[in-house]
Design a protein around this motif. Structure first.
Motif, PDB file in Angstrom:
ATOM      1  N   GLY A 189       0.786  -1.261  -0.126  1.00  0.00           N
ATOM      2  CA  GLY A 189      -0.057   0.005   0.099  1.00  0.00           C
ATOM      3  C   GLY A 189       0.741   1.276   0.026  1.00  0.00           C
ATOM      4  O   GLY A 189       0.164   2.549  -0.016  1.00  0.00           O
ATOM      5  N   GLN A 190       2.276   0.987   0.182  1.00  0.00           N
ATOM      6  CA  GLN A 190       2.999   2.425   0.194  1.00  0.00           C
ATOM      7  C   GLN A 190       3.685   2.426  -1.205  1.00  0.00           C
ATOM      8  O   GLN A 190       3.735   1.689  -1.779  1.00  0.00           O
ATOM      9  CB  GLN A 190       4.196   2.285   1.273  1.00  0.00           C
ATOM     10  CG  GLN A 190       3.521   2.115   2.654  1.00  0.00           C
ATOM     11  CD  GLN A 190       2.716   3.486   3.000  1.00  0.00           C
ATOM     12  OE1 GLN A 190       3.526   4.467   2.719  1.00  0.00           O
ATOM     13  NE2 GLN A 190       1.649   3.343   3.222  1.00  0.00           N
ATOM     14  N   PRO A 191       4.354   3.781  -1.502  1.00  0.00           N
ATOM     15  CA  PRO A 191       4.868   3.973  -2.780  1.00  0.00           C
ATOM     16  C   PRO A 191       6.081   3.057  -2.896  1.00  0.00           C
ATOM     17  O   PRO A 191       6.857   3.120  -1.824  1.00  0.00           O
ATOM     18  CB  PRO A 191       4.744   5.568  -2.849  1.00  0.00           C
ATOM     19  CG  PRO A 191       4.645   5.994  -1.381  1.00  0.00           C
ATOM     20  CD  PRO A 191       4.146   4.865  -0.614  1.00  0.00           C
ATOM     21  N   ALA A 192       6.623   3.261  -4.188  1.00  0.00           N
ATOM     22  CA  ALA A 192       8.106   2.715  -4.412  1.00  0.00           C
ATOM     23  C   ALA A 192       8.493   3.525  -5.586  1.00  0.00           C
ATOM     24  O   ALA A 192       7.642   4.033  -6.494  1.00  0.00           O
ATOM     25  CB  ALA A 192       8.030   1.429  -4.784  1.00  0.00           C
ATOM     26  N   SER A 193       9.742   3.821  -5.712  1.00  0.00           N
ATOM     27  CA  SER A 193      10.216   4.703  -6.656  1.00  0.00           C
ATOM     28  C   SER A 193      11.555   4.037  -7.046  1.00  0.00           C
ATOM     29  O   SER A 193      12.491   3.515  -6.178  1.00  0.00           O
ATOM     30  CB  SER A 193      10.437   6.121  -6.200  1.00  0.00           C
ATOM     31  OG  SER A 193      11.161   6.785  -7.334  1.00  0.00           O
ATOM     32  N   ILE A 194      11.935   3.962  -8.191  1.00  0.00           N
ATOM     33  CA  ILE A 194      13.191   3.441  -8.794  1.00  0.00           C
ATOM     34  C   ILE A 194      13.693   4.188  -9.720  1.00  0.00           C
ATOM     35  O   ILE A 194      12.958   4.821 -10.829  1.00  0.00           O
ATOM     36  CB  ILE A 194      13.034   2.081  -9.625  1.00  0.00           C
ATOM     37  CG1 ILE A 194      12.176   1.132  -8.364  1.00  0.00           C
ATOM     38  CG2 ILE A 194      14.259   1.541 -10.366  1.00  0.00           C
ATOM     39  CD1 ILE A 194      11.764  -0.213  -9.415  1.00  0.00           C
ATOM     40  N   SER A 195      15.028   4.585  -9.967  1.00  0.00           N
ATOM     41  CA  SER A 195      15.831   5.706 -10.729  1.00  0.00           C
ATOM     42  C   SER A 195      16.701   4.897 -11.618  1.00  0.00           C
ATOM     43  O   SER A 195      17.047   3.800 -11.472  1.00  0.00           O
ATOM     44  CB  SER A 195      16.587   6.378  -9.880  1.00  0.00           C
ATOM     45  OG  SER A 195      17.582   7.106 -10.556  1.00  0.00           O
ATOM     46  N   CYS A 196      16.754   5.321 -12.854  1.00  0.00           N
ATOM     47  CA  CYS A 196      17.343   4.843 -13.918  1.00  0.00           C
ATOM     48  C   CYS A 196      18.052   6.208 -14.409  1.00  0.00           C
ATOM     49  O   CYS A 196      17.776   6.992 -14.987  1.00  0.00           O
ATOM     50  CB  CYS A 196      16.549   4.237 -14.921  1.00  0.00           C
ATOM     51  SG  CYS A 196      17.567   3.718 -16.484  1.00  0.00           S
ATOM     52  N   ARG A 197      19.728   6.130 -14.415  1.00  0.00           N
ATOM     53  CA  ARG A 197      20.362   7.133 -15.231  1.00  0.00           C
ATOM     54  C   ARG A 197      21.277   6.438 -16.219  1.00  0.00           C
ATOM     55  O   ARG A 197      21.859   5.244 -16.198  1.00  0.00           O
ATOM     56  CB  ARG A 197      21.255   7.582 -14.004  1.00  0.00           C
ATOM     57  CG  ARG A 197      20.500   8.652 -12.862  1.00  0.00           C
ATOM     58  CD  ARG A 197      21.366   9.296 -12.216  1.00  0.00           C
ATOM     59  NE  ARG A 197      20.739  10.182 -11.506  1.00  0.00           N
ATOM     60  CZ  ARG A 197      21.090  10.975 -10.547  1.00  0.00           C
ATOM     61  NH1 ARG A 197      22.433  10.937 -10.056  1.00  0.00           N
ATOM     62  NH2 ARG A 197      20.407  11.795 -10.052  1.00  0.00           N
ATOM     63  N   SER A 198      21.088   7.283 -17.507  1.00  0.00           N
ATOM     64  CA  SER A 198      21.856   6.739 -18.570  1.00  0.00           C
ATOM     65  C   SER A 198      23.177   7.481 -18.644  1.00  0.00           C
ATOM     66  O   SER A 198      23.490   8.802 -18.264  1.00  0.00           O
ATOM     67  CB  SER A 198      20.899   6.954 -19.967  1.00  0.00           C
ATOM     68  OG  SER A 198      21.863   7.019 -21.077  1.00  0.00           O
ATOM     69  N   SER A 199      24.235   6.900 -19.242  1.00  0.00           N
ATOM     70  CA  SER A 199      25.706   7.496 -19.251  1.00  0.00           C
ATOM     71  C   SER A 199      25.666   8.623 -20.605  1.00  0.00           C
ATOM     72  O   SER A 199      26.373   9.305 -20.838  1.00  0.00           O
ATOM     73  CB  SER A 199      26.721   6.393 -19.542  1.00  0.00           C
ATOM     74  OG  SER A 199      26.431   5.624 -20.897  1.00  0.00           O
ATOM     75  N   GLN A 200      24.567   8.490 -21.285  1.00  0.00           N
ATOM     76  CA  GLN A 200      24.341   9.461 -22.428  1.00  0.00           C
ATOM     77  C   GLN A 200      22.978   9.737 -22.549  1.00  0.00           C
ATOM     78  O   GLN A 200      22.059   8.986 -22.138  1.00  0.00           O
ATOM     79  CB  GLN A 200      24.979   8.906 -23.612  1.00  0.00           C
ATOM     80  CG  GLN A 200      24.590   7.590 -24.281  1.00  0.00           C
ATOM     81  CD  GLN A 200      25.519   7.255 -25.419  1.00  0.00           C
ATOM     82  OE1 GLN A 200      25.242   7.510 -26.541  1.00  0.00           O
ATOM     83  NE2 GLN A 200      26.411   6.115 -25.140  1.00  0.00           N
ATOM     84  N   SER A 201      22.680  10.792 -23.357  1.00  0.00           N
ATOM     85  CA  SER A 201      21.385  11.177 -23.625  1.00  0.00           C
ATOM     86  C   SER A 201      20.526  10.143 -24.381  1.00  0.00           C
ATOM     87  O   SER A 201      21.056   9.592 -25.525  1.00  0.00           O
ATOM     88  CB  SER A 201      21.077  12.479 -24.479  1.00  0.00           C
ATOM     89  OG  SER A 201      19.843  12.871 -24.699  1.00  0.00           O
ATOM     90  N   LEU A 202      19.167   9.893 -23.990  1.00  0.00           N
ATOM     91  CA  LEU A 202      18.513   8.985 -24.801  1.00  0.00           C
ATOM     92  C   LEU A 202      17.423   9.509 -25.548  1.00  0.00           C
ATOM     93  O   LEU A 202      16.409   8.966 -26.243  1.00  0.00           O
ATOM     94  CB  LEU A 202      17.839   8.104 -23.655  1.00  0.00           C
ATOM     95  CG  LEU A 202      18.616   7.151 -22.846  1.00  0.00           C
ATOM     96  CD1 LEU A 202      17.970   6.362 -21.778  1.00  0.00           C
ATOM     97  CD2 LEU A 202      19.593   6.499 -23.785  1.00  0.00           C
ATOM     98  N   VAL A 203      17.685  10.871 -25.940  1.00  0.00           N
ATOM     99  CA  VAL A 203      16.851  11.498 -26.730  1.00  0.00           C
ATOM    100  C   VAL A 203      17.394  10.842 -28.469  1.00  0.00           C
ATOM    101  O   VAL A 203      18.452  11.130 -28.778  1.00  0.00           O
ATOM    102  CB  VAL A 203      16.890  12.863 -26.824  1.00  0.00           C
ATOM    103  CG1 VAL A 203      15.940  13.562 -27.874  1.00  0.00           C
ATOM    104  CG2 VAL A 203      16.473  13.534 -25.446  1.00  0.00           C
ATOM    105  N   HIS A 204      16.332  10.388 -29.184  1.00  0.00           N
ATOM    106  CA  HIS A 204      16.863   9.733 -30.634  1.00  0.00           C
ATOM    107  C   HIS A 204      16.805  11.008 -31.458  1.00  0.00           C
ATOM    108  O   HIS A 204      16.088  12.196 -31.236  1.00  0.00           O
ATOM    109  CB  HIS A 204      15.689   8.795 -30.791  1.00  0.00           C
ATOM    110  CG  HIS A 204      16.164   7.909 -31.999  1.00  0.00           C
ATOM    111  ND1 HIS A 204      15.843   8.389 -33.266  1.00  0.00           N
ATOM    112  CD2 HIS A 204      16.805   6.752 -32.262  1.00  0.00           C
ATOM    113  CE1 HIS A 204      16.297   7.706 -34.269  1.00  0.00           C
ATOM    114  NE2 HIS A 204      16.958   6.590 -33.719  1.00  0.00           N
ATOM    115  N   SER A 205      17.438  10.943 -32.702  1.00  0.00           N
ATOM    116  CA  SER A 205      17.455  11.975 -33.620  1.00  0.00           C
ATOM    117  C   SER A 205      15.990  12.360 -34.140  1.00  0.00           C
ATOM    118  O   SER A 205      15.713  13.277 -34.729  1.00  0.00           O
ATOM    119  CB  SER A 205      18.402  11.587 -34.737  1.00  0.00           C
ATOM    120  OG  SER A 205      18.019  10.431 -35.295  1.00  0.00           O
ATOM    121  N   ASP A 206      15.052  11.242 -33.778  1.00  0.00           N
ATOM    122  CA  ASP A 206      13.762  11.502 -34.401  1.00  0.00           C
ATOM    123  C   ASP A 206      12.869  12.277 -33.358  1.00  0.00           C
ATOM    124  O   ASP A 206      11.792  12.633 -33.459  1.00  0.00           O
ATOM    125  CB  ASP A 206      13.004  10.265 -34.409  1.00  0.00           C
ATOM    126  CG  ASP A 206      12.889   9.414 -33.491  1.00  0.00           C
ATOM    127  OD1 ASP A 206      13.095   9.643 -32.563  1.00  0.00           O
ATOM    128  OD2 ASP A 206      12.424   8.103 -33.914  1.00  0.00           O
TER     129      ASP A 206
END
Lengths: 115, 112
Positions: free
Chosen positions: B16-33
């Motif tokens: 019933g309590q919240p959970a949070s998970i973090s994910c950090r990338s070594s480079q930007s994940l923005v695609h050219s599109d």
């Protein structure tokens, strides 16, 4: 309902070969990129290879380049992974998955490389 | 390669309590599109992975709305608003912006 069913796993000696198949149903198979992803026992996920809908582009993780070949037969709604020169470190459950975003997964096929 | 680092490694949560998970990338994940191909997967014990969230925040078909994703660029978060017993498992972030596709190391969610 989308279903992906892998087959062809088993025990193989180092240096041997194995061909995995993934039978797809419930989707327009020829419209999607398809991938193989593996998971060594007790470990995380590792993407292995993917293939464009028409088969004209294939990509591989460095560790399998030159040894594994991904292919597909859109007439048979099937995806394949030919694995040659197998090593102990290739031991894993191999999953096929749909699309770039890996939104549907099969149950997996266990490949064990051991003498 | 785009290295994805997840934290925490393990998250004991009260039902019933919240959970949070973090994910950090070594480079930007923005695609050219212009899109950002960051997904979250859930793997329950003995099961194959299941897609929960794709393109940062889009819930996949059939995924309960207690799961949500956010973030941009290199920092992303998966939140479970109220953890249920069926949420036990390992959660992975995955990027498909760059080749090779890569996964985070996983975060184990367990009930206290």
């Amino acid at each position: 309902e989308v279903q992906l069913v892998e087959s062809g796993g088993g025990l193989v000696q180092p240096g041997g070969s194995l061909r995995l198949s993934c039978a797809a149903s419930g989707l327009t198979f020829s419209s999607y990129w398809m991938s193989w992803v593996r998971q060594a026992p007790g470990k995380g996920l590792e993407w292995v290879a993917n293939i464009k809908p028409d088969g004209s582009e294939k990509n591989y993780v460095d560790s399998v380049k030159g040894r594994f070949t991904i292919s597909r037969d859109n007439a048979k709604n099937s995806l394949y992974l030919q694995m040659n020169s197998l090593r102990a470190e290739d031991t894993a459950v191999y999953f096929c998955a749909r699309a770039i975003r890996l939104d549907y997964w099969g149950q997996g096929a266990l490949v064990t490389v051991s003498s | 390669d785009a290295v994805l680092t997840q934290s925490p490694l393990s998250s004991p949560v009260t039902l019933g309590q919240p959970a949070s998970i973090s994910c950090r990338s070594s480079q930007s994940l923005v695609h050219s599109d212009g899109n950002t191909y960051l997904s979250w997967l859930q793997q329950r014990p003995g099961q194959p992975p299941r897609c929960l969230i794709y393109e940062i925040s889009k819930r996949f078909s059939g995924v309960p709305d207690r799961f949500s994703g956010s973030g941009a660029g290199t920092d992303f978060t998966l939140k479970i608003s109220r953890v249920e017993a069926e949420d036990v498992g390992i959660y992975y972030c995955m990027q498909a912006t760059h080749l090779p596709l890569t996964f985070g190391g996983g975060t184990r969610v367990e009930i206290k």
